[in-house]
Each structure stands twice: as C-alpha cells, then as structure tokens.
Motif scaffolding. Sequence first.
Motif, PDB file in Angstrom:
ATOM      1  N   UNK A 201       0.642  -1.346   0.026  1.00  0.00           N
ATOM      2  CA  UNK A 201       0.103  -0.073   0.135  1.00  0.00           C
ATOM      3  C   UNK A 201       0.744   1.246   0.109  1.00  0.00           C
ATOM      4  N   UNK A 202       0.415   2.387  -0.779  1.00  0.00           N
ATOM      5  CA  UNK A 202       1.077   3.572  -0.499  1.00  0.00           C
ATOM      6  C   UNK A 202       0.468   4.333   0.537  1.00  0.00           C
ATOM      7  N   UNK A 203       1.455   4.988   1.524  1.00  0.00           N
ATOM      8  CA  UNK A 203       1.045   5.442   2.805  1.00  0.00           C
ATOM      9  C   UNK A 203       0.771   6.842   2.337  1.00  0.00           C
ATOM     10  N   UNK A 204       1.606   7.553   1.466  1.00  0.00           N
ATOM     11  CA  UNK A 204       1.427   9.084   0.966  1.00  0.00           C
ATOM     12  C   UNK A 204       2.408   9.090  -0.348  1.00  0.00           C
ATOM     13  N   UNK A 205       1.674  10.289  -1.066  1.00  0.00           N
ATOM     14  CA  UNK A 205       2.572  10.276  -2.126  1.00  0.00           C
ATOM     15  C   UNK A 205       2.503  11.986  -2.529  1.00  0.00           C
ATOM     16  N   UNK A 206       4.116  12.433  -2.187  1.00  0.00           N
ATOM     17  CA  UNK A 206       4.067  13.803  -1.922  1.00  0.00           C
ATOM     18  C   UNK A 206       4.994  14.225  -3.097  1.00  0.00           C
TER      19      UNK A 206
END
Length: 403
Positions: A201-206
């Motif tokens: 899973x992607x926790x965050x994309x900044x």
Amino acid sequence: MNLGNTSVGVAAARLRARVWLAAASAAVCCTVAAAPAKEVKVGLVTTLSGPGAALGNEIRDGFNLALQHTGGKLGGLPAQVLVADDQQKADAGRQAVERLLKRDKVDIMTGMVFSNVLLPVMPAILQADTIYLSTNTGPENYAGAGCHPNFFAVAWQNEDIPAAMGKYATDKGYKRVALIAPDYPGGRESLKGFKRLYKGGVADEVYTQMGQLDYGVEISQLRASQPDAVFFFLPGGMGVNFIKQFHSAGLTGRIALLAPGFSGDQDTIAAVGAPIEGLFNTAQWAADLDNAANQRFVTDFKAKYGRTPSLYASQGYDAAMLLDSAVRHTKGDLSTPALRAALKRADFTSVRGSFAFNQNQYPIQDYYLRQVVKQPDGTLTNRRVATVLTQYQDPFAAACKMQ
C-alpha cells in the motif's frame, strides 16, 4: 534499306550513343556510396550549473573518457565535441540546441539530464532529422506510441529503475511505503514506475517543487503517515538535502529509506557522508560489475578525475562507445539513415554488461540492488547485492510500431 552510310543513319547512331552514355552516367552516379565524412561533430547539451550540475559533469566526463579510450576518434574519424550548458532550464536548452544545429551543424546530439529540459527541445532536434542519444532521461513520450526512429535511450526508461526498487520493496515485505518526488515528468514517471511493481500500500504520495532544498514540511508529513519505508526520487542537490534532513529528524533506522541509483550514487555519497551508509538503491550499473570493459572504465575514470564514477558517467561513456561502433559500421557515412541502422545494432561492449535495444530503441538490460557500505579504509561506496530484474523491458515498448 541500309542507312548505315547515310546522314540519317549516322545521326541515329549518334543519338543512340548519347542515350547510352547518359544512362551509364546515371547508373554510375546512383551506385556510388556517400563520401565518408572527415570528422564527427557531436553536440553535447547537459546541465553544468545549478543544483543538477554534478550530474551533467559526470555525463560529460564519462563521454570524454570514452574518447580518450578511442584516441579522440569515433569510428576512426576525428571527433569534435561541442559542449553547452542548459542550466537545467528549457529556454537555455532551446538556445543551445538551435545554435548547435544551425550554426555548428552537428551530426548527432546527446547529453541532457532532465526531462523538463529534453521534452521541450526534442521536437526541434527531430524536425532537423538529427539523431539524439539520451544519456539519462528516458521519457514515456518516446517509449510507446510516440516512439521515434531518431530517438535512442542509452540509459533506461524513466520507470525502470524505480520499478526495480518497487520489486525489492515487495520482496522485502514492506506493507506501506510513502513516496516523494519533484513535480515534473521525470518525477511523476518515477513514482509511477515504483508502483508498477510494488504490491503493498502507498502510505502517502508527495510532490515537491523542482530544485527544492528544504524538506522540513514534507518530512513532518512523512513522519505522520508512519510508513514502513520511504521511496524518494530527488536527483542532484535535492536528494543530498533530503537525506541529510531525514537523518537529522531522527528517522534513520526507524523508517527504511529506499532510492533509485541516482540518489545513492557517488556524487550523493560524497556530499552526504555518514548518514547515507546502509542506503539501498537500484541501478542498471554498478562500479563493481565484474567485466573487463567496466573494470577499465572505473580504473581509468578514477585516475583521470580523482573520484569513483557514478552511473551518470557510465551512461555518458556507453553513449560514446555506442556512437563509436555505429560510425565504424557505416564506414564514415554520417547520413541519418545509415547512422540510425548502425546504432540499432548496439554492437558495442557496455560497461553495464548485456545491452540491446528493444523495438522502441530503449534498453533491454538487467537492474541491480546496491547498498552503500563502508570500505576498510573508511570511505563509503556502493556494493552490488543482487540482480533484481533480468533482461527487463519497459512496459511501453509493445505500443511502439517501429520495426
């Protein structure tokens, strides 16, 4: 009636002779090959100033070392390399390209580091029917349906190296990974590449600004998302500052830091120092690859420049060696069709090992996992740990209709 001794017969004979001579001359004309060129003029536009200057310098130095190994020639012809600084800006790149094409009339172009420079200037190069050898960026634009016979990616497709790290993160069992990259084509494609082979899973994309050097806000955001690992694509000075600030925030050892080879290479190692030890990164090349061409490249690069080469330098070196082989195959014919056909053969010995062009003229090659380790003398360098992807082909090649 015999006309052989009449004036009419003589005239007819003369006419037949003139027709035959004209036809023979045309045949001779059309079977003569193009005269070999007297020299090869290369336009090398790269980033030599600004935050990405170290990368352009590596490409230029690798290219020049190859020329030293070939005696200053390409395919046996004297080589003239005209270098220009794009300053990591599209406008500067356009001006440099226009000057090299129109005033200097270069035979081939190469050298650009960043896709935000390459993409705006590439149409002018292709419209001039000039071949471009990409020593670094490999944008999706020319990898799939938009592939072009005059665009050769000598390094990789933008997604490939991050995809290898995505595969490693999956194999390692990381369930949640946060992603960070600058908001430009290369950054967006890199994160897309990581996600292509990452199954967690992607926790965050900044996404950050291009050239940004302060990551306090982003690191706080990453801390709050509590990922198992952070994958970052921040080339040049951006990556140097990010690693330092990540370490200063006390996150080293608490959150795994994963990088493409660009952000774990010798230029970054030298600039960051101790905090980078242990960093895992992926690349299509490693300094400790055990083949004769690579050993010569690394040894001579250290002797000439006083530092260990980076993957950027290896890409510049390979581009020159590829061009050397192509000019040799054409026997000095630098016409675009002849040069293009010779380049597609990729009949050279790459420092990275096995190398071939796919139908879209992007590489088919292996990708390696490297780790930054401390050597017995206390210096830091990359050590090849494993092969992550074997003979990997980028995901866009099937959409390219070139033969």
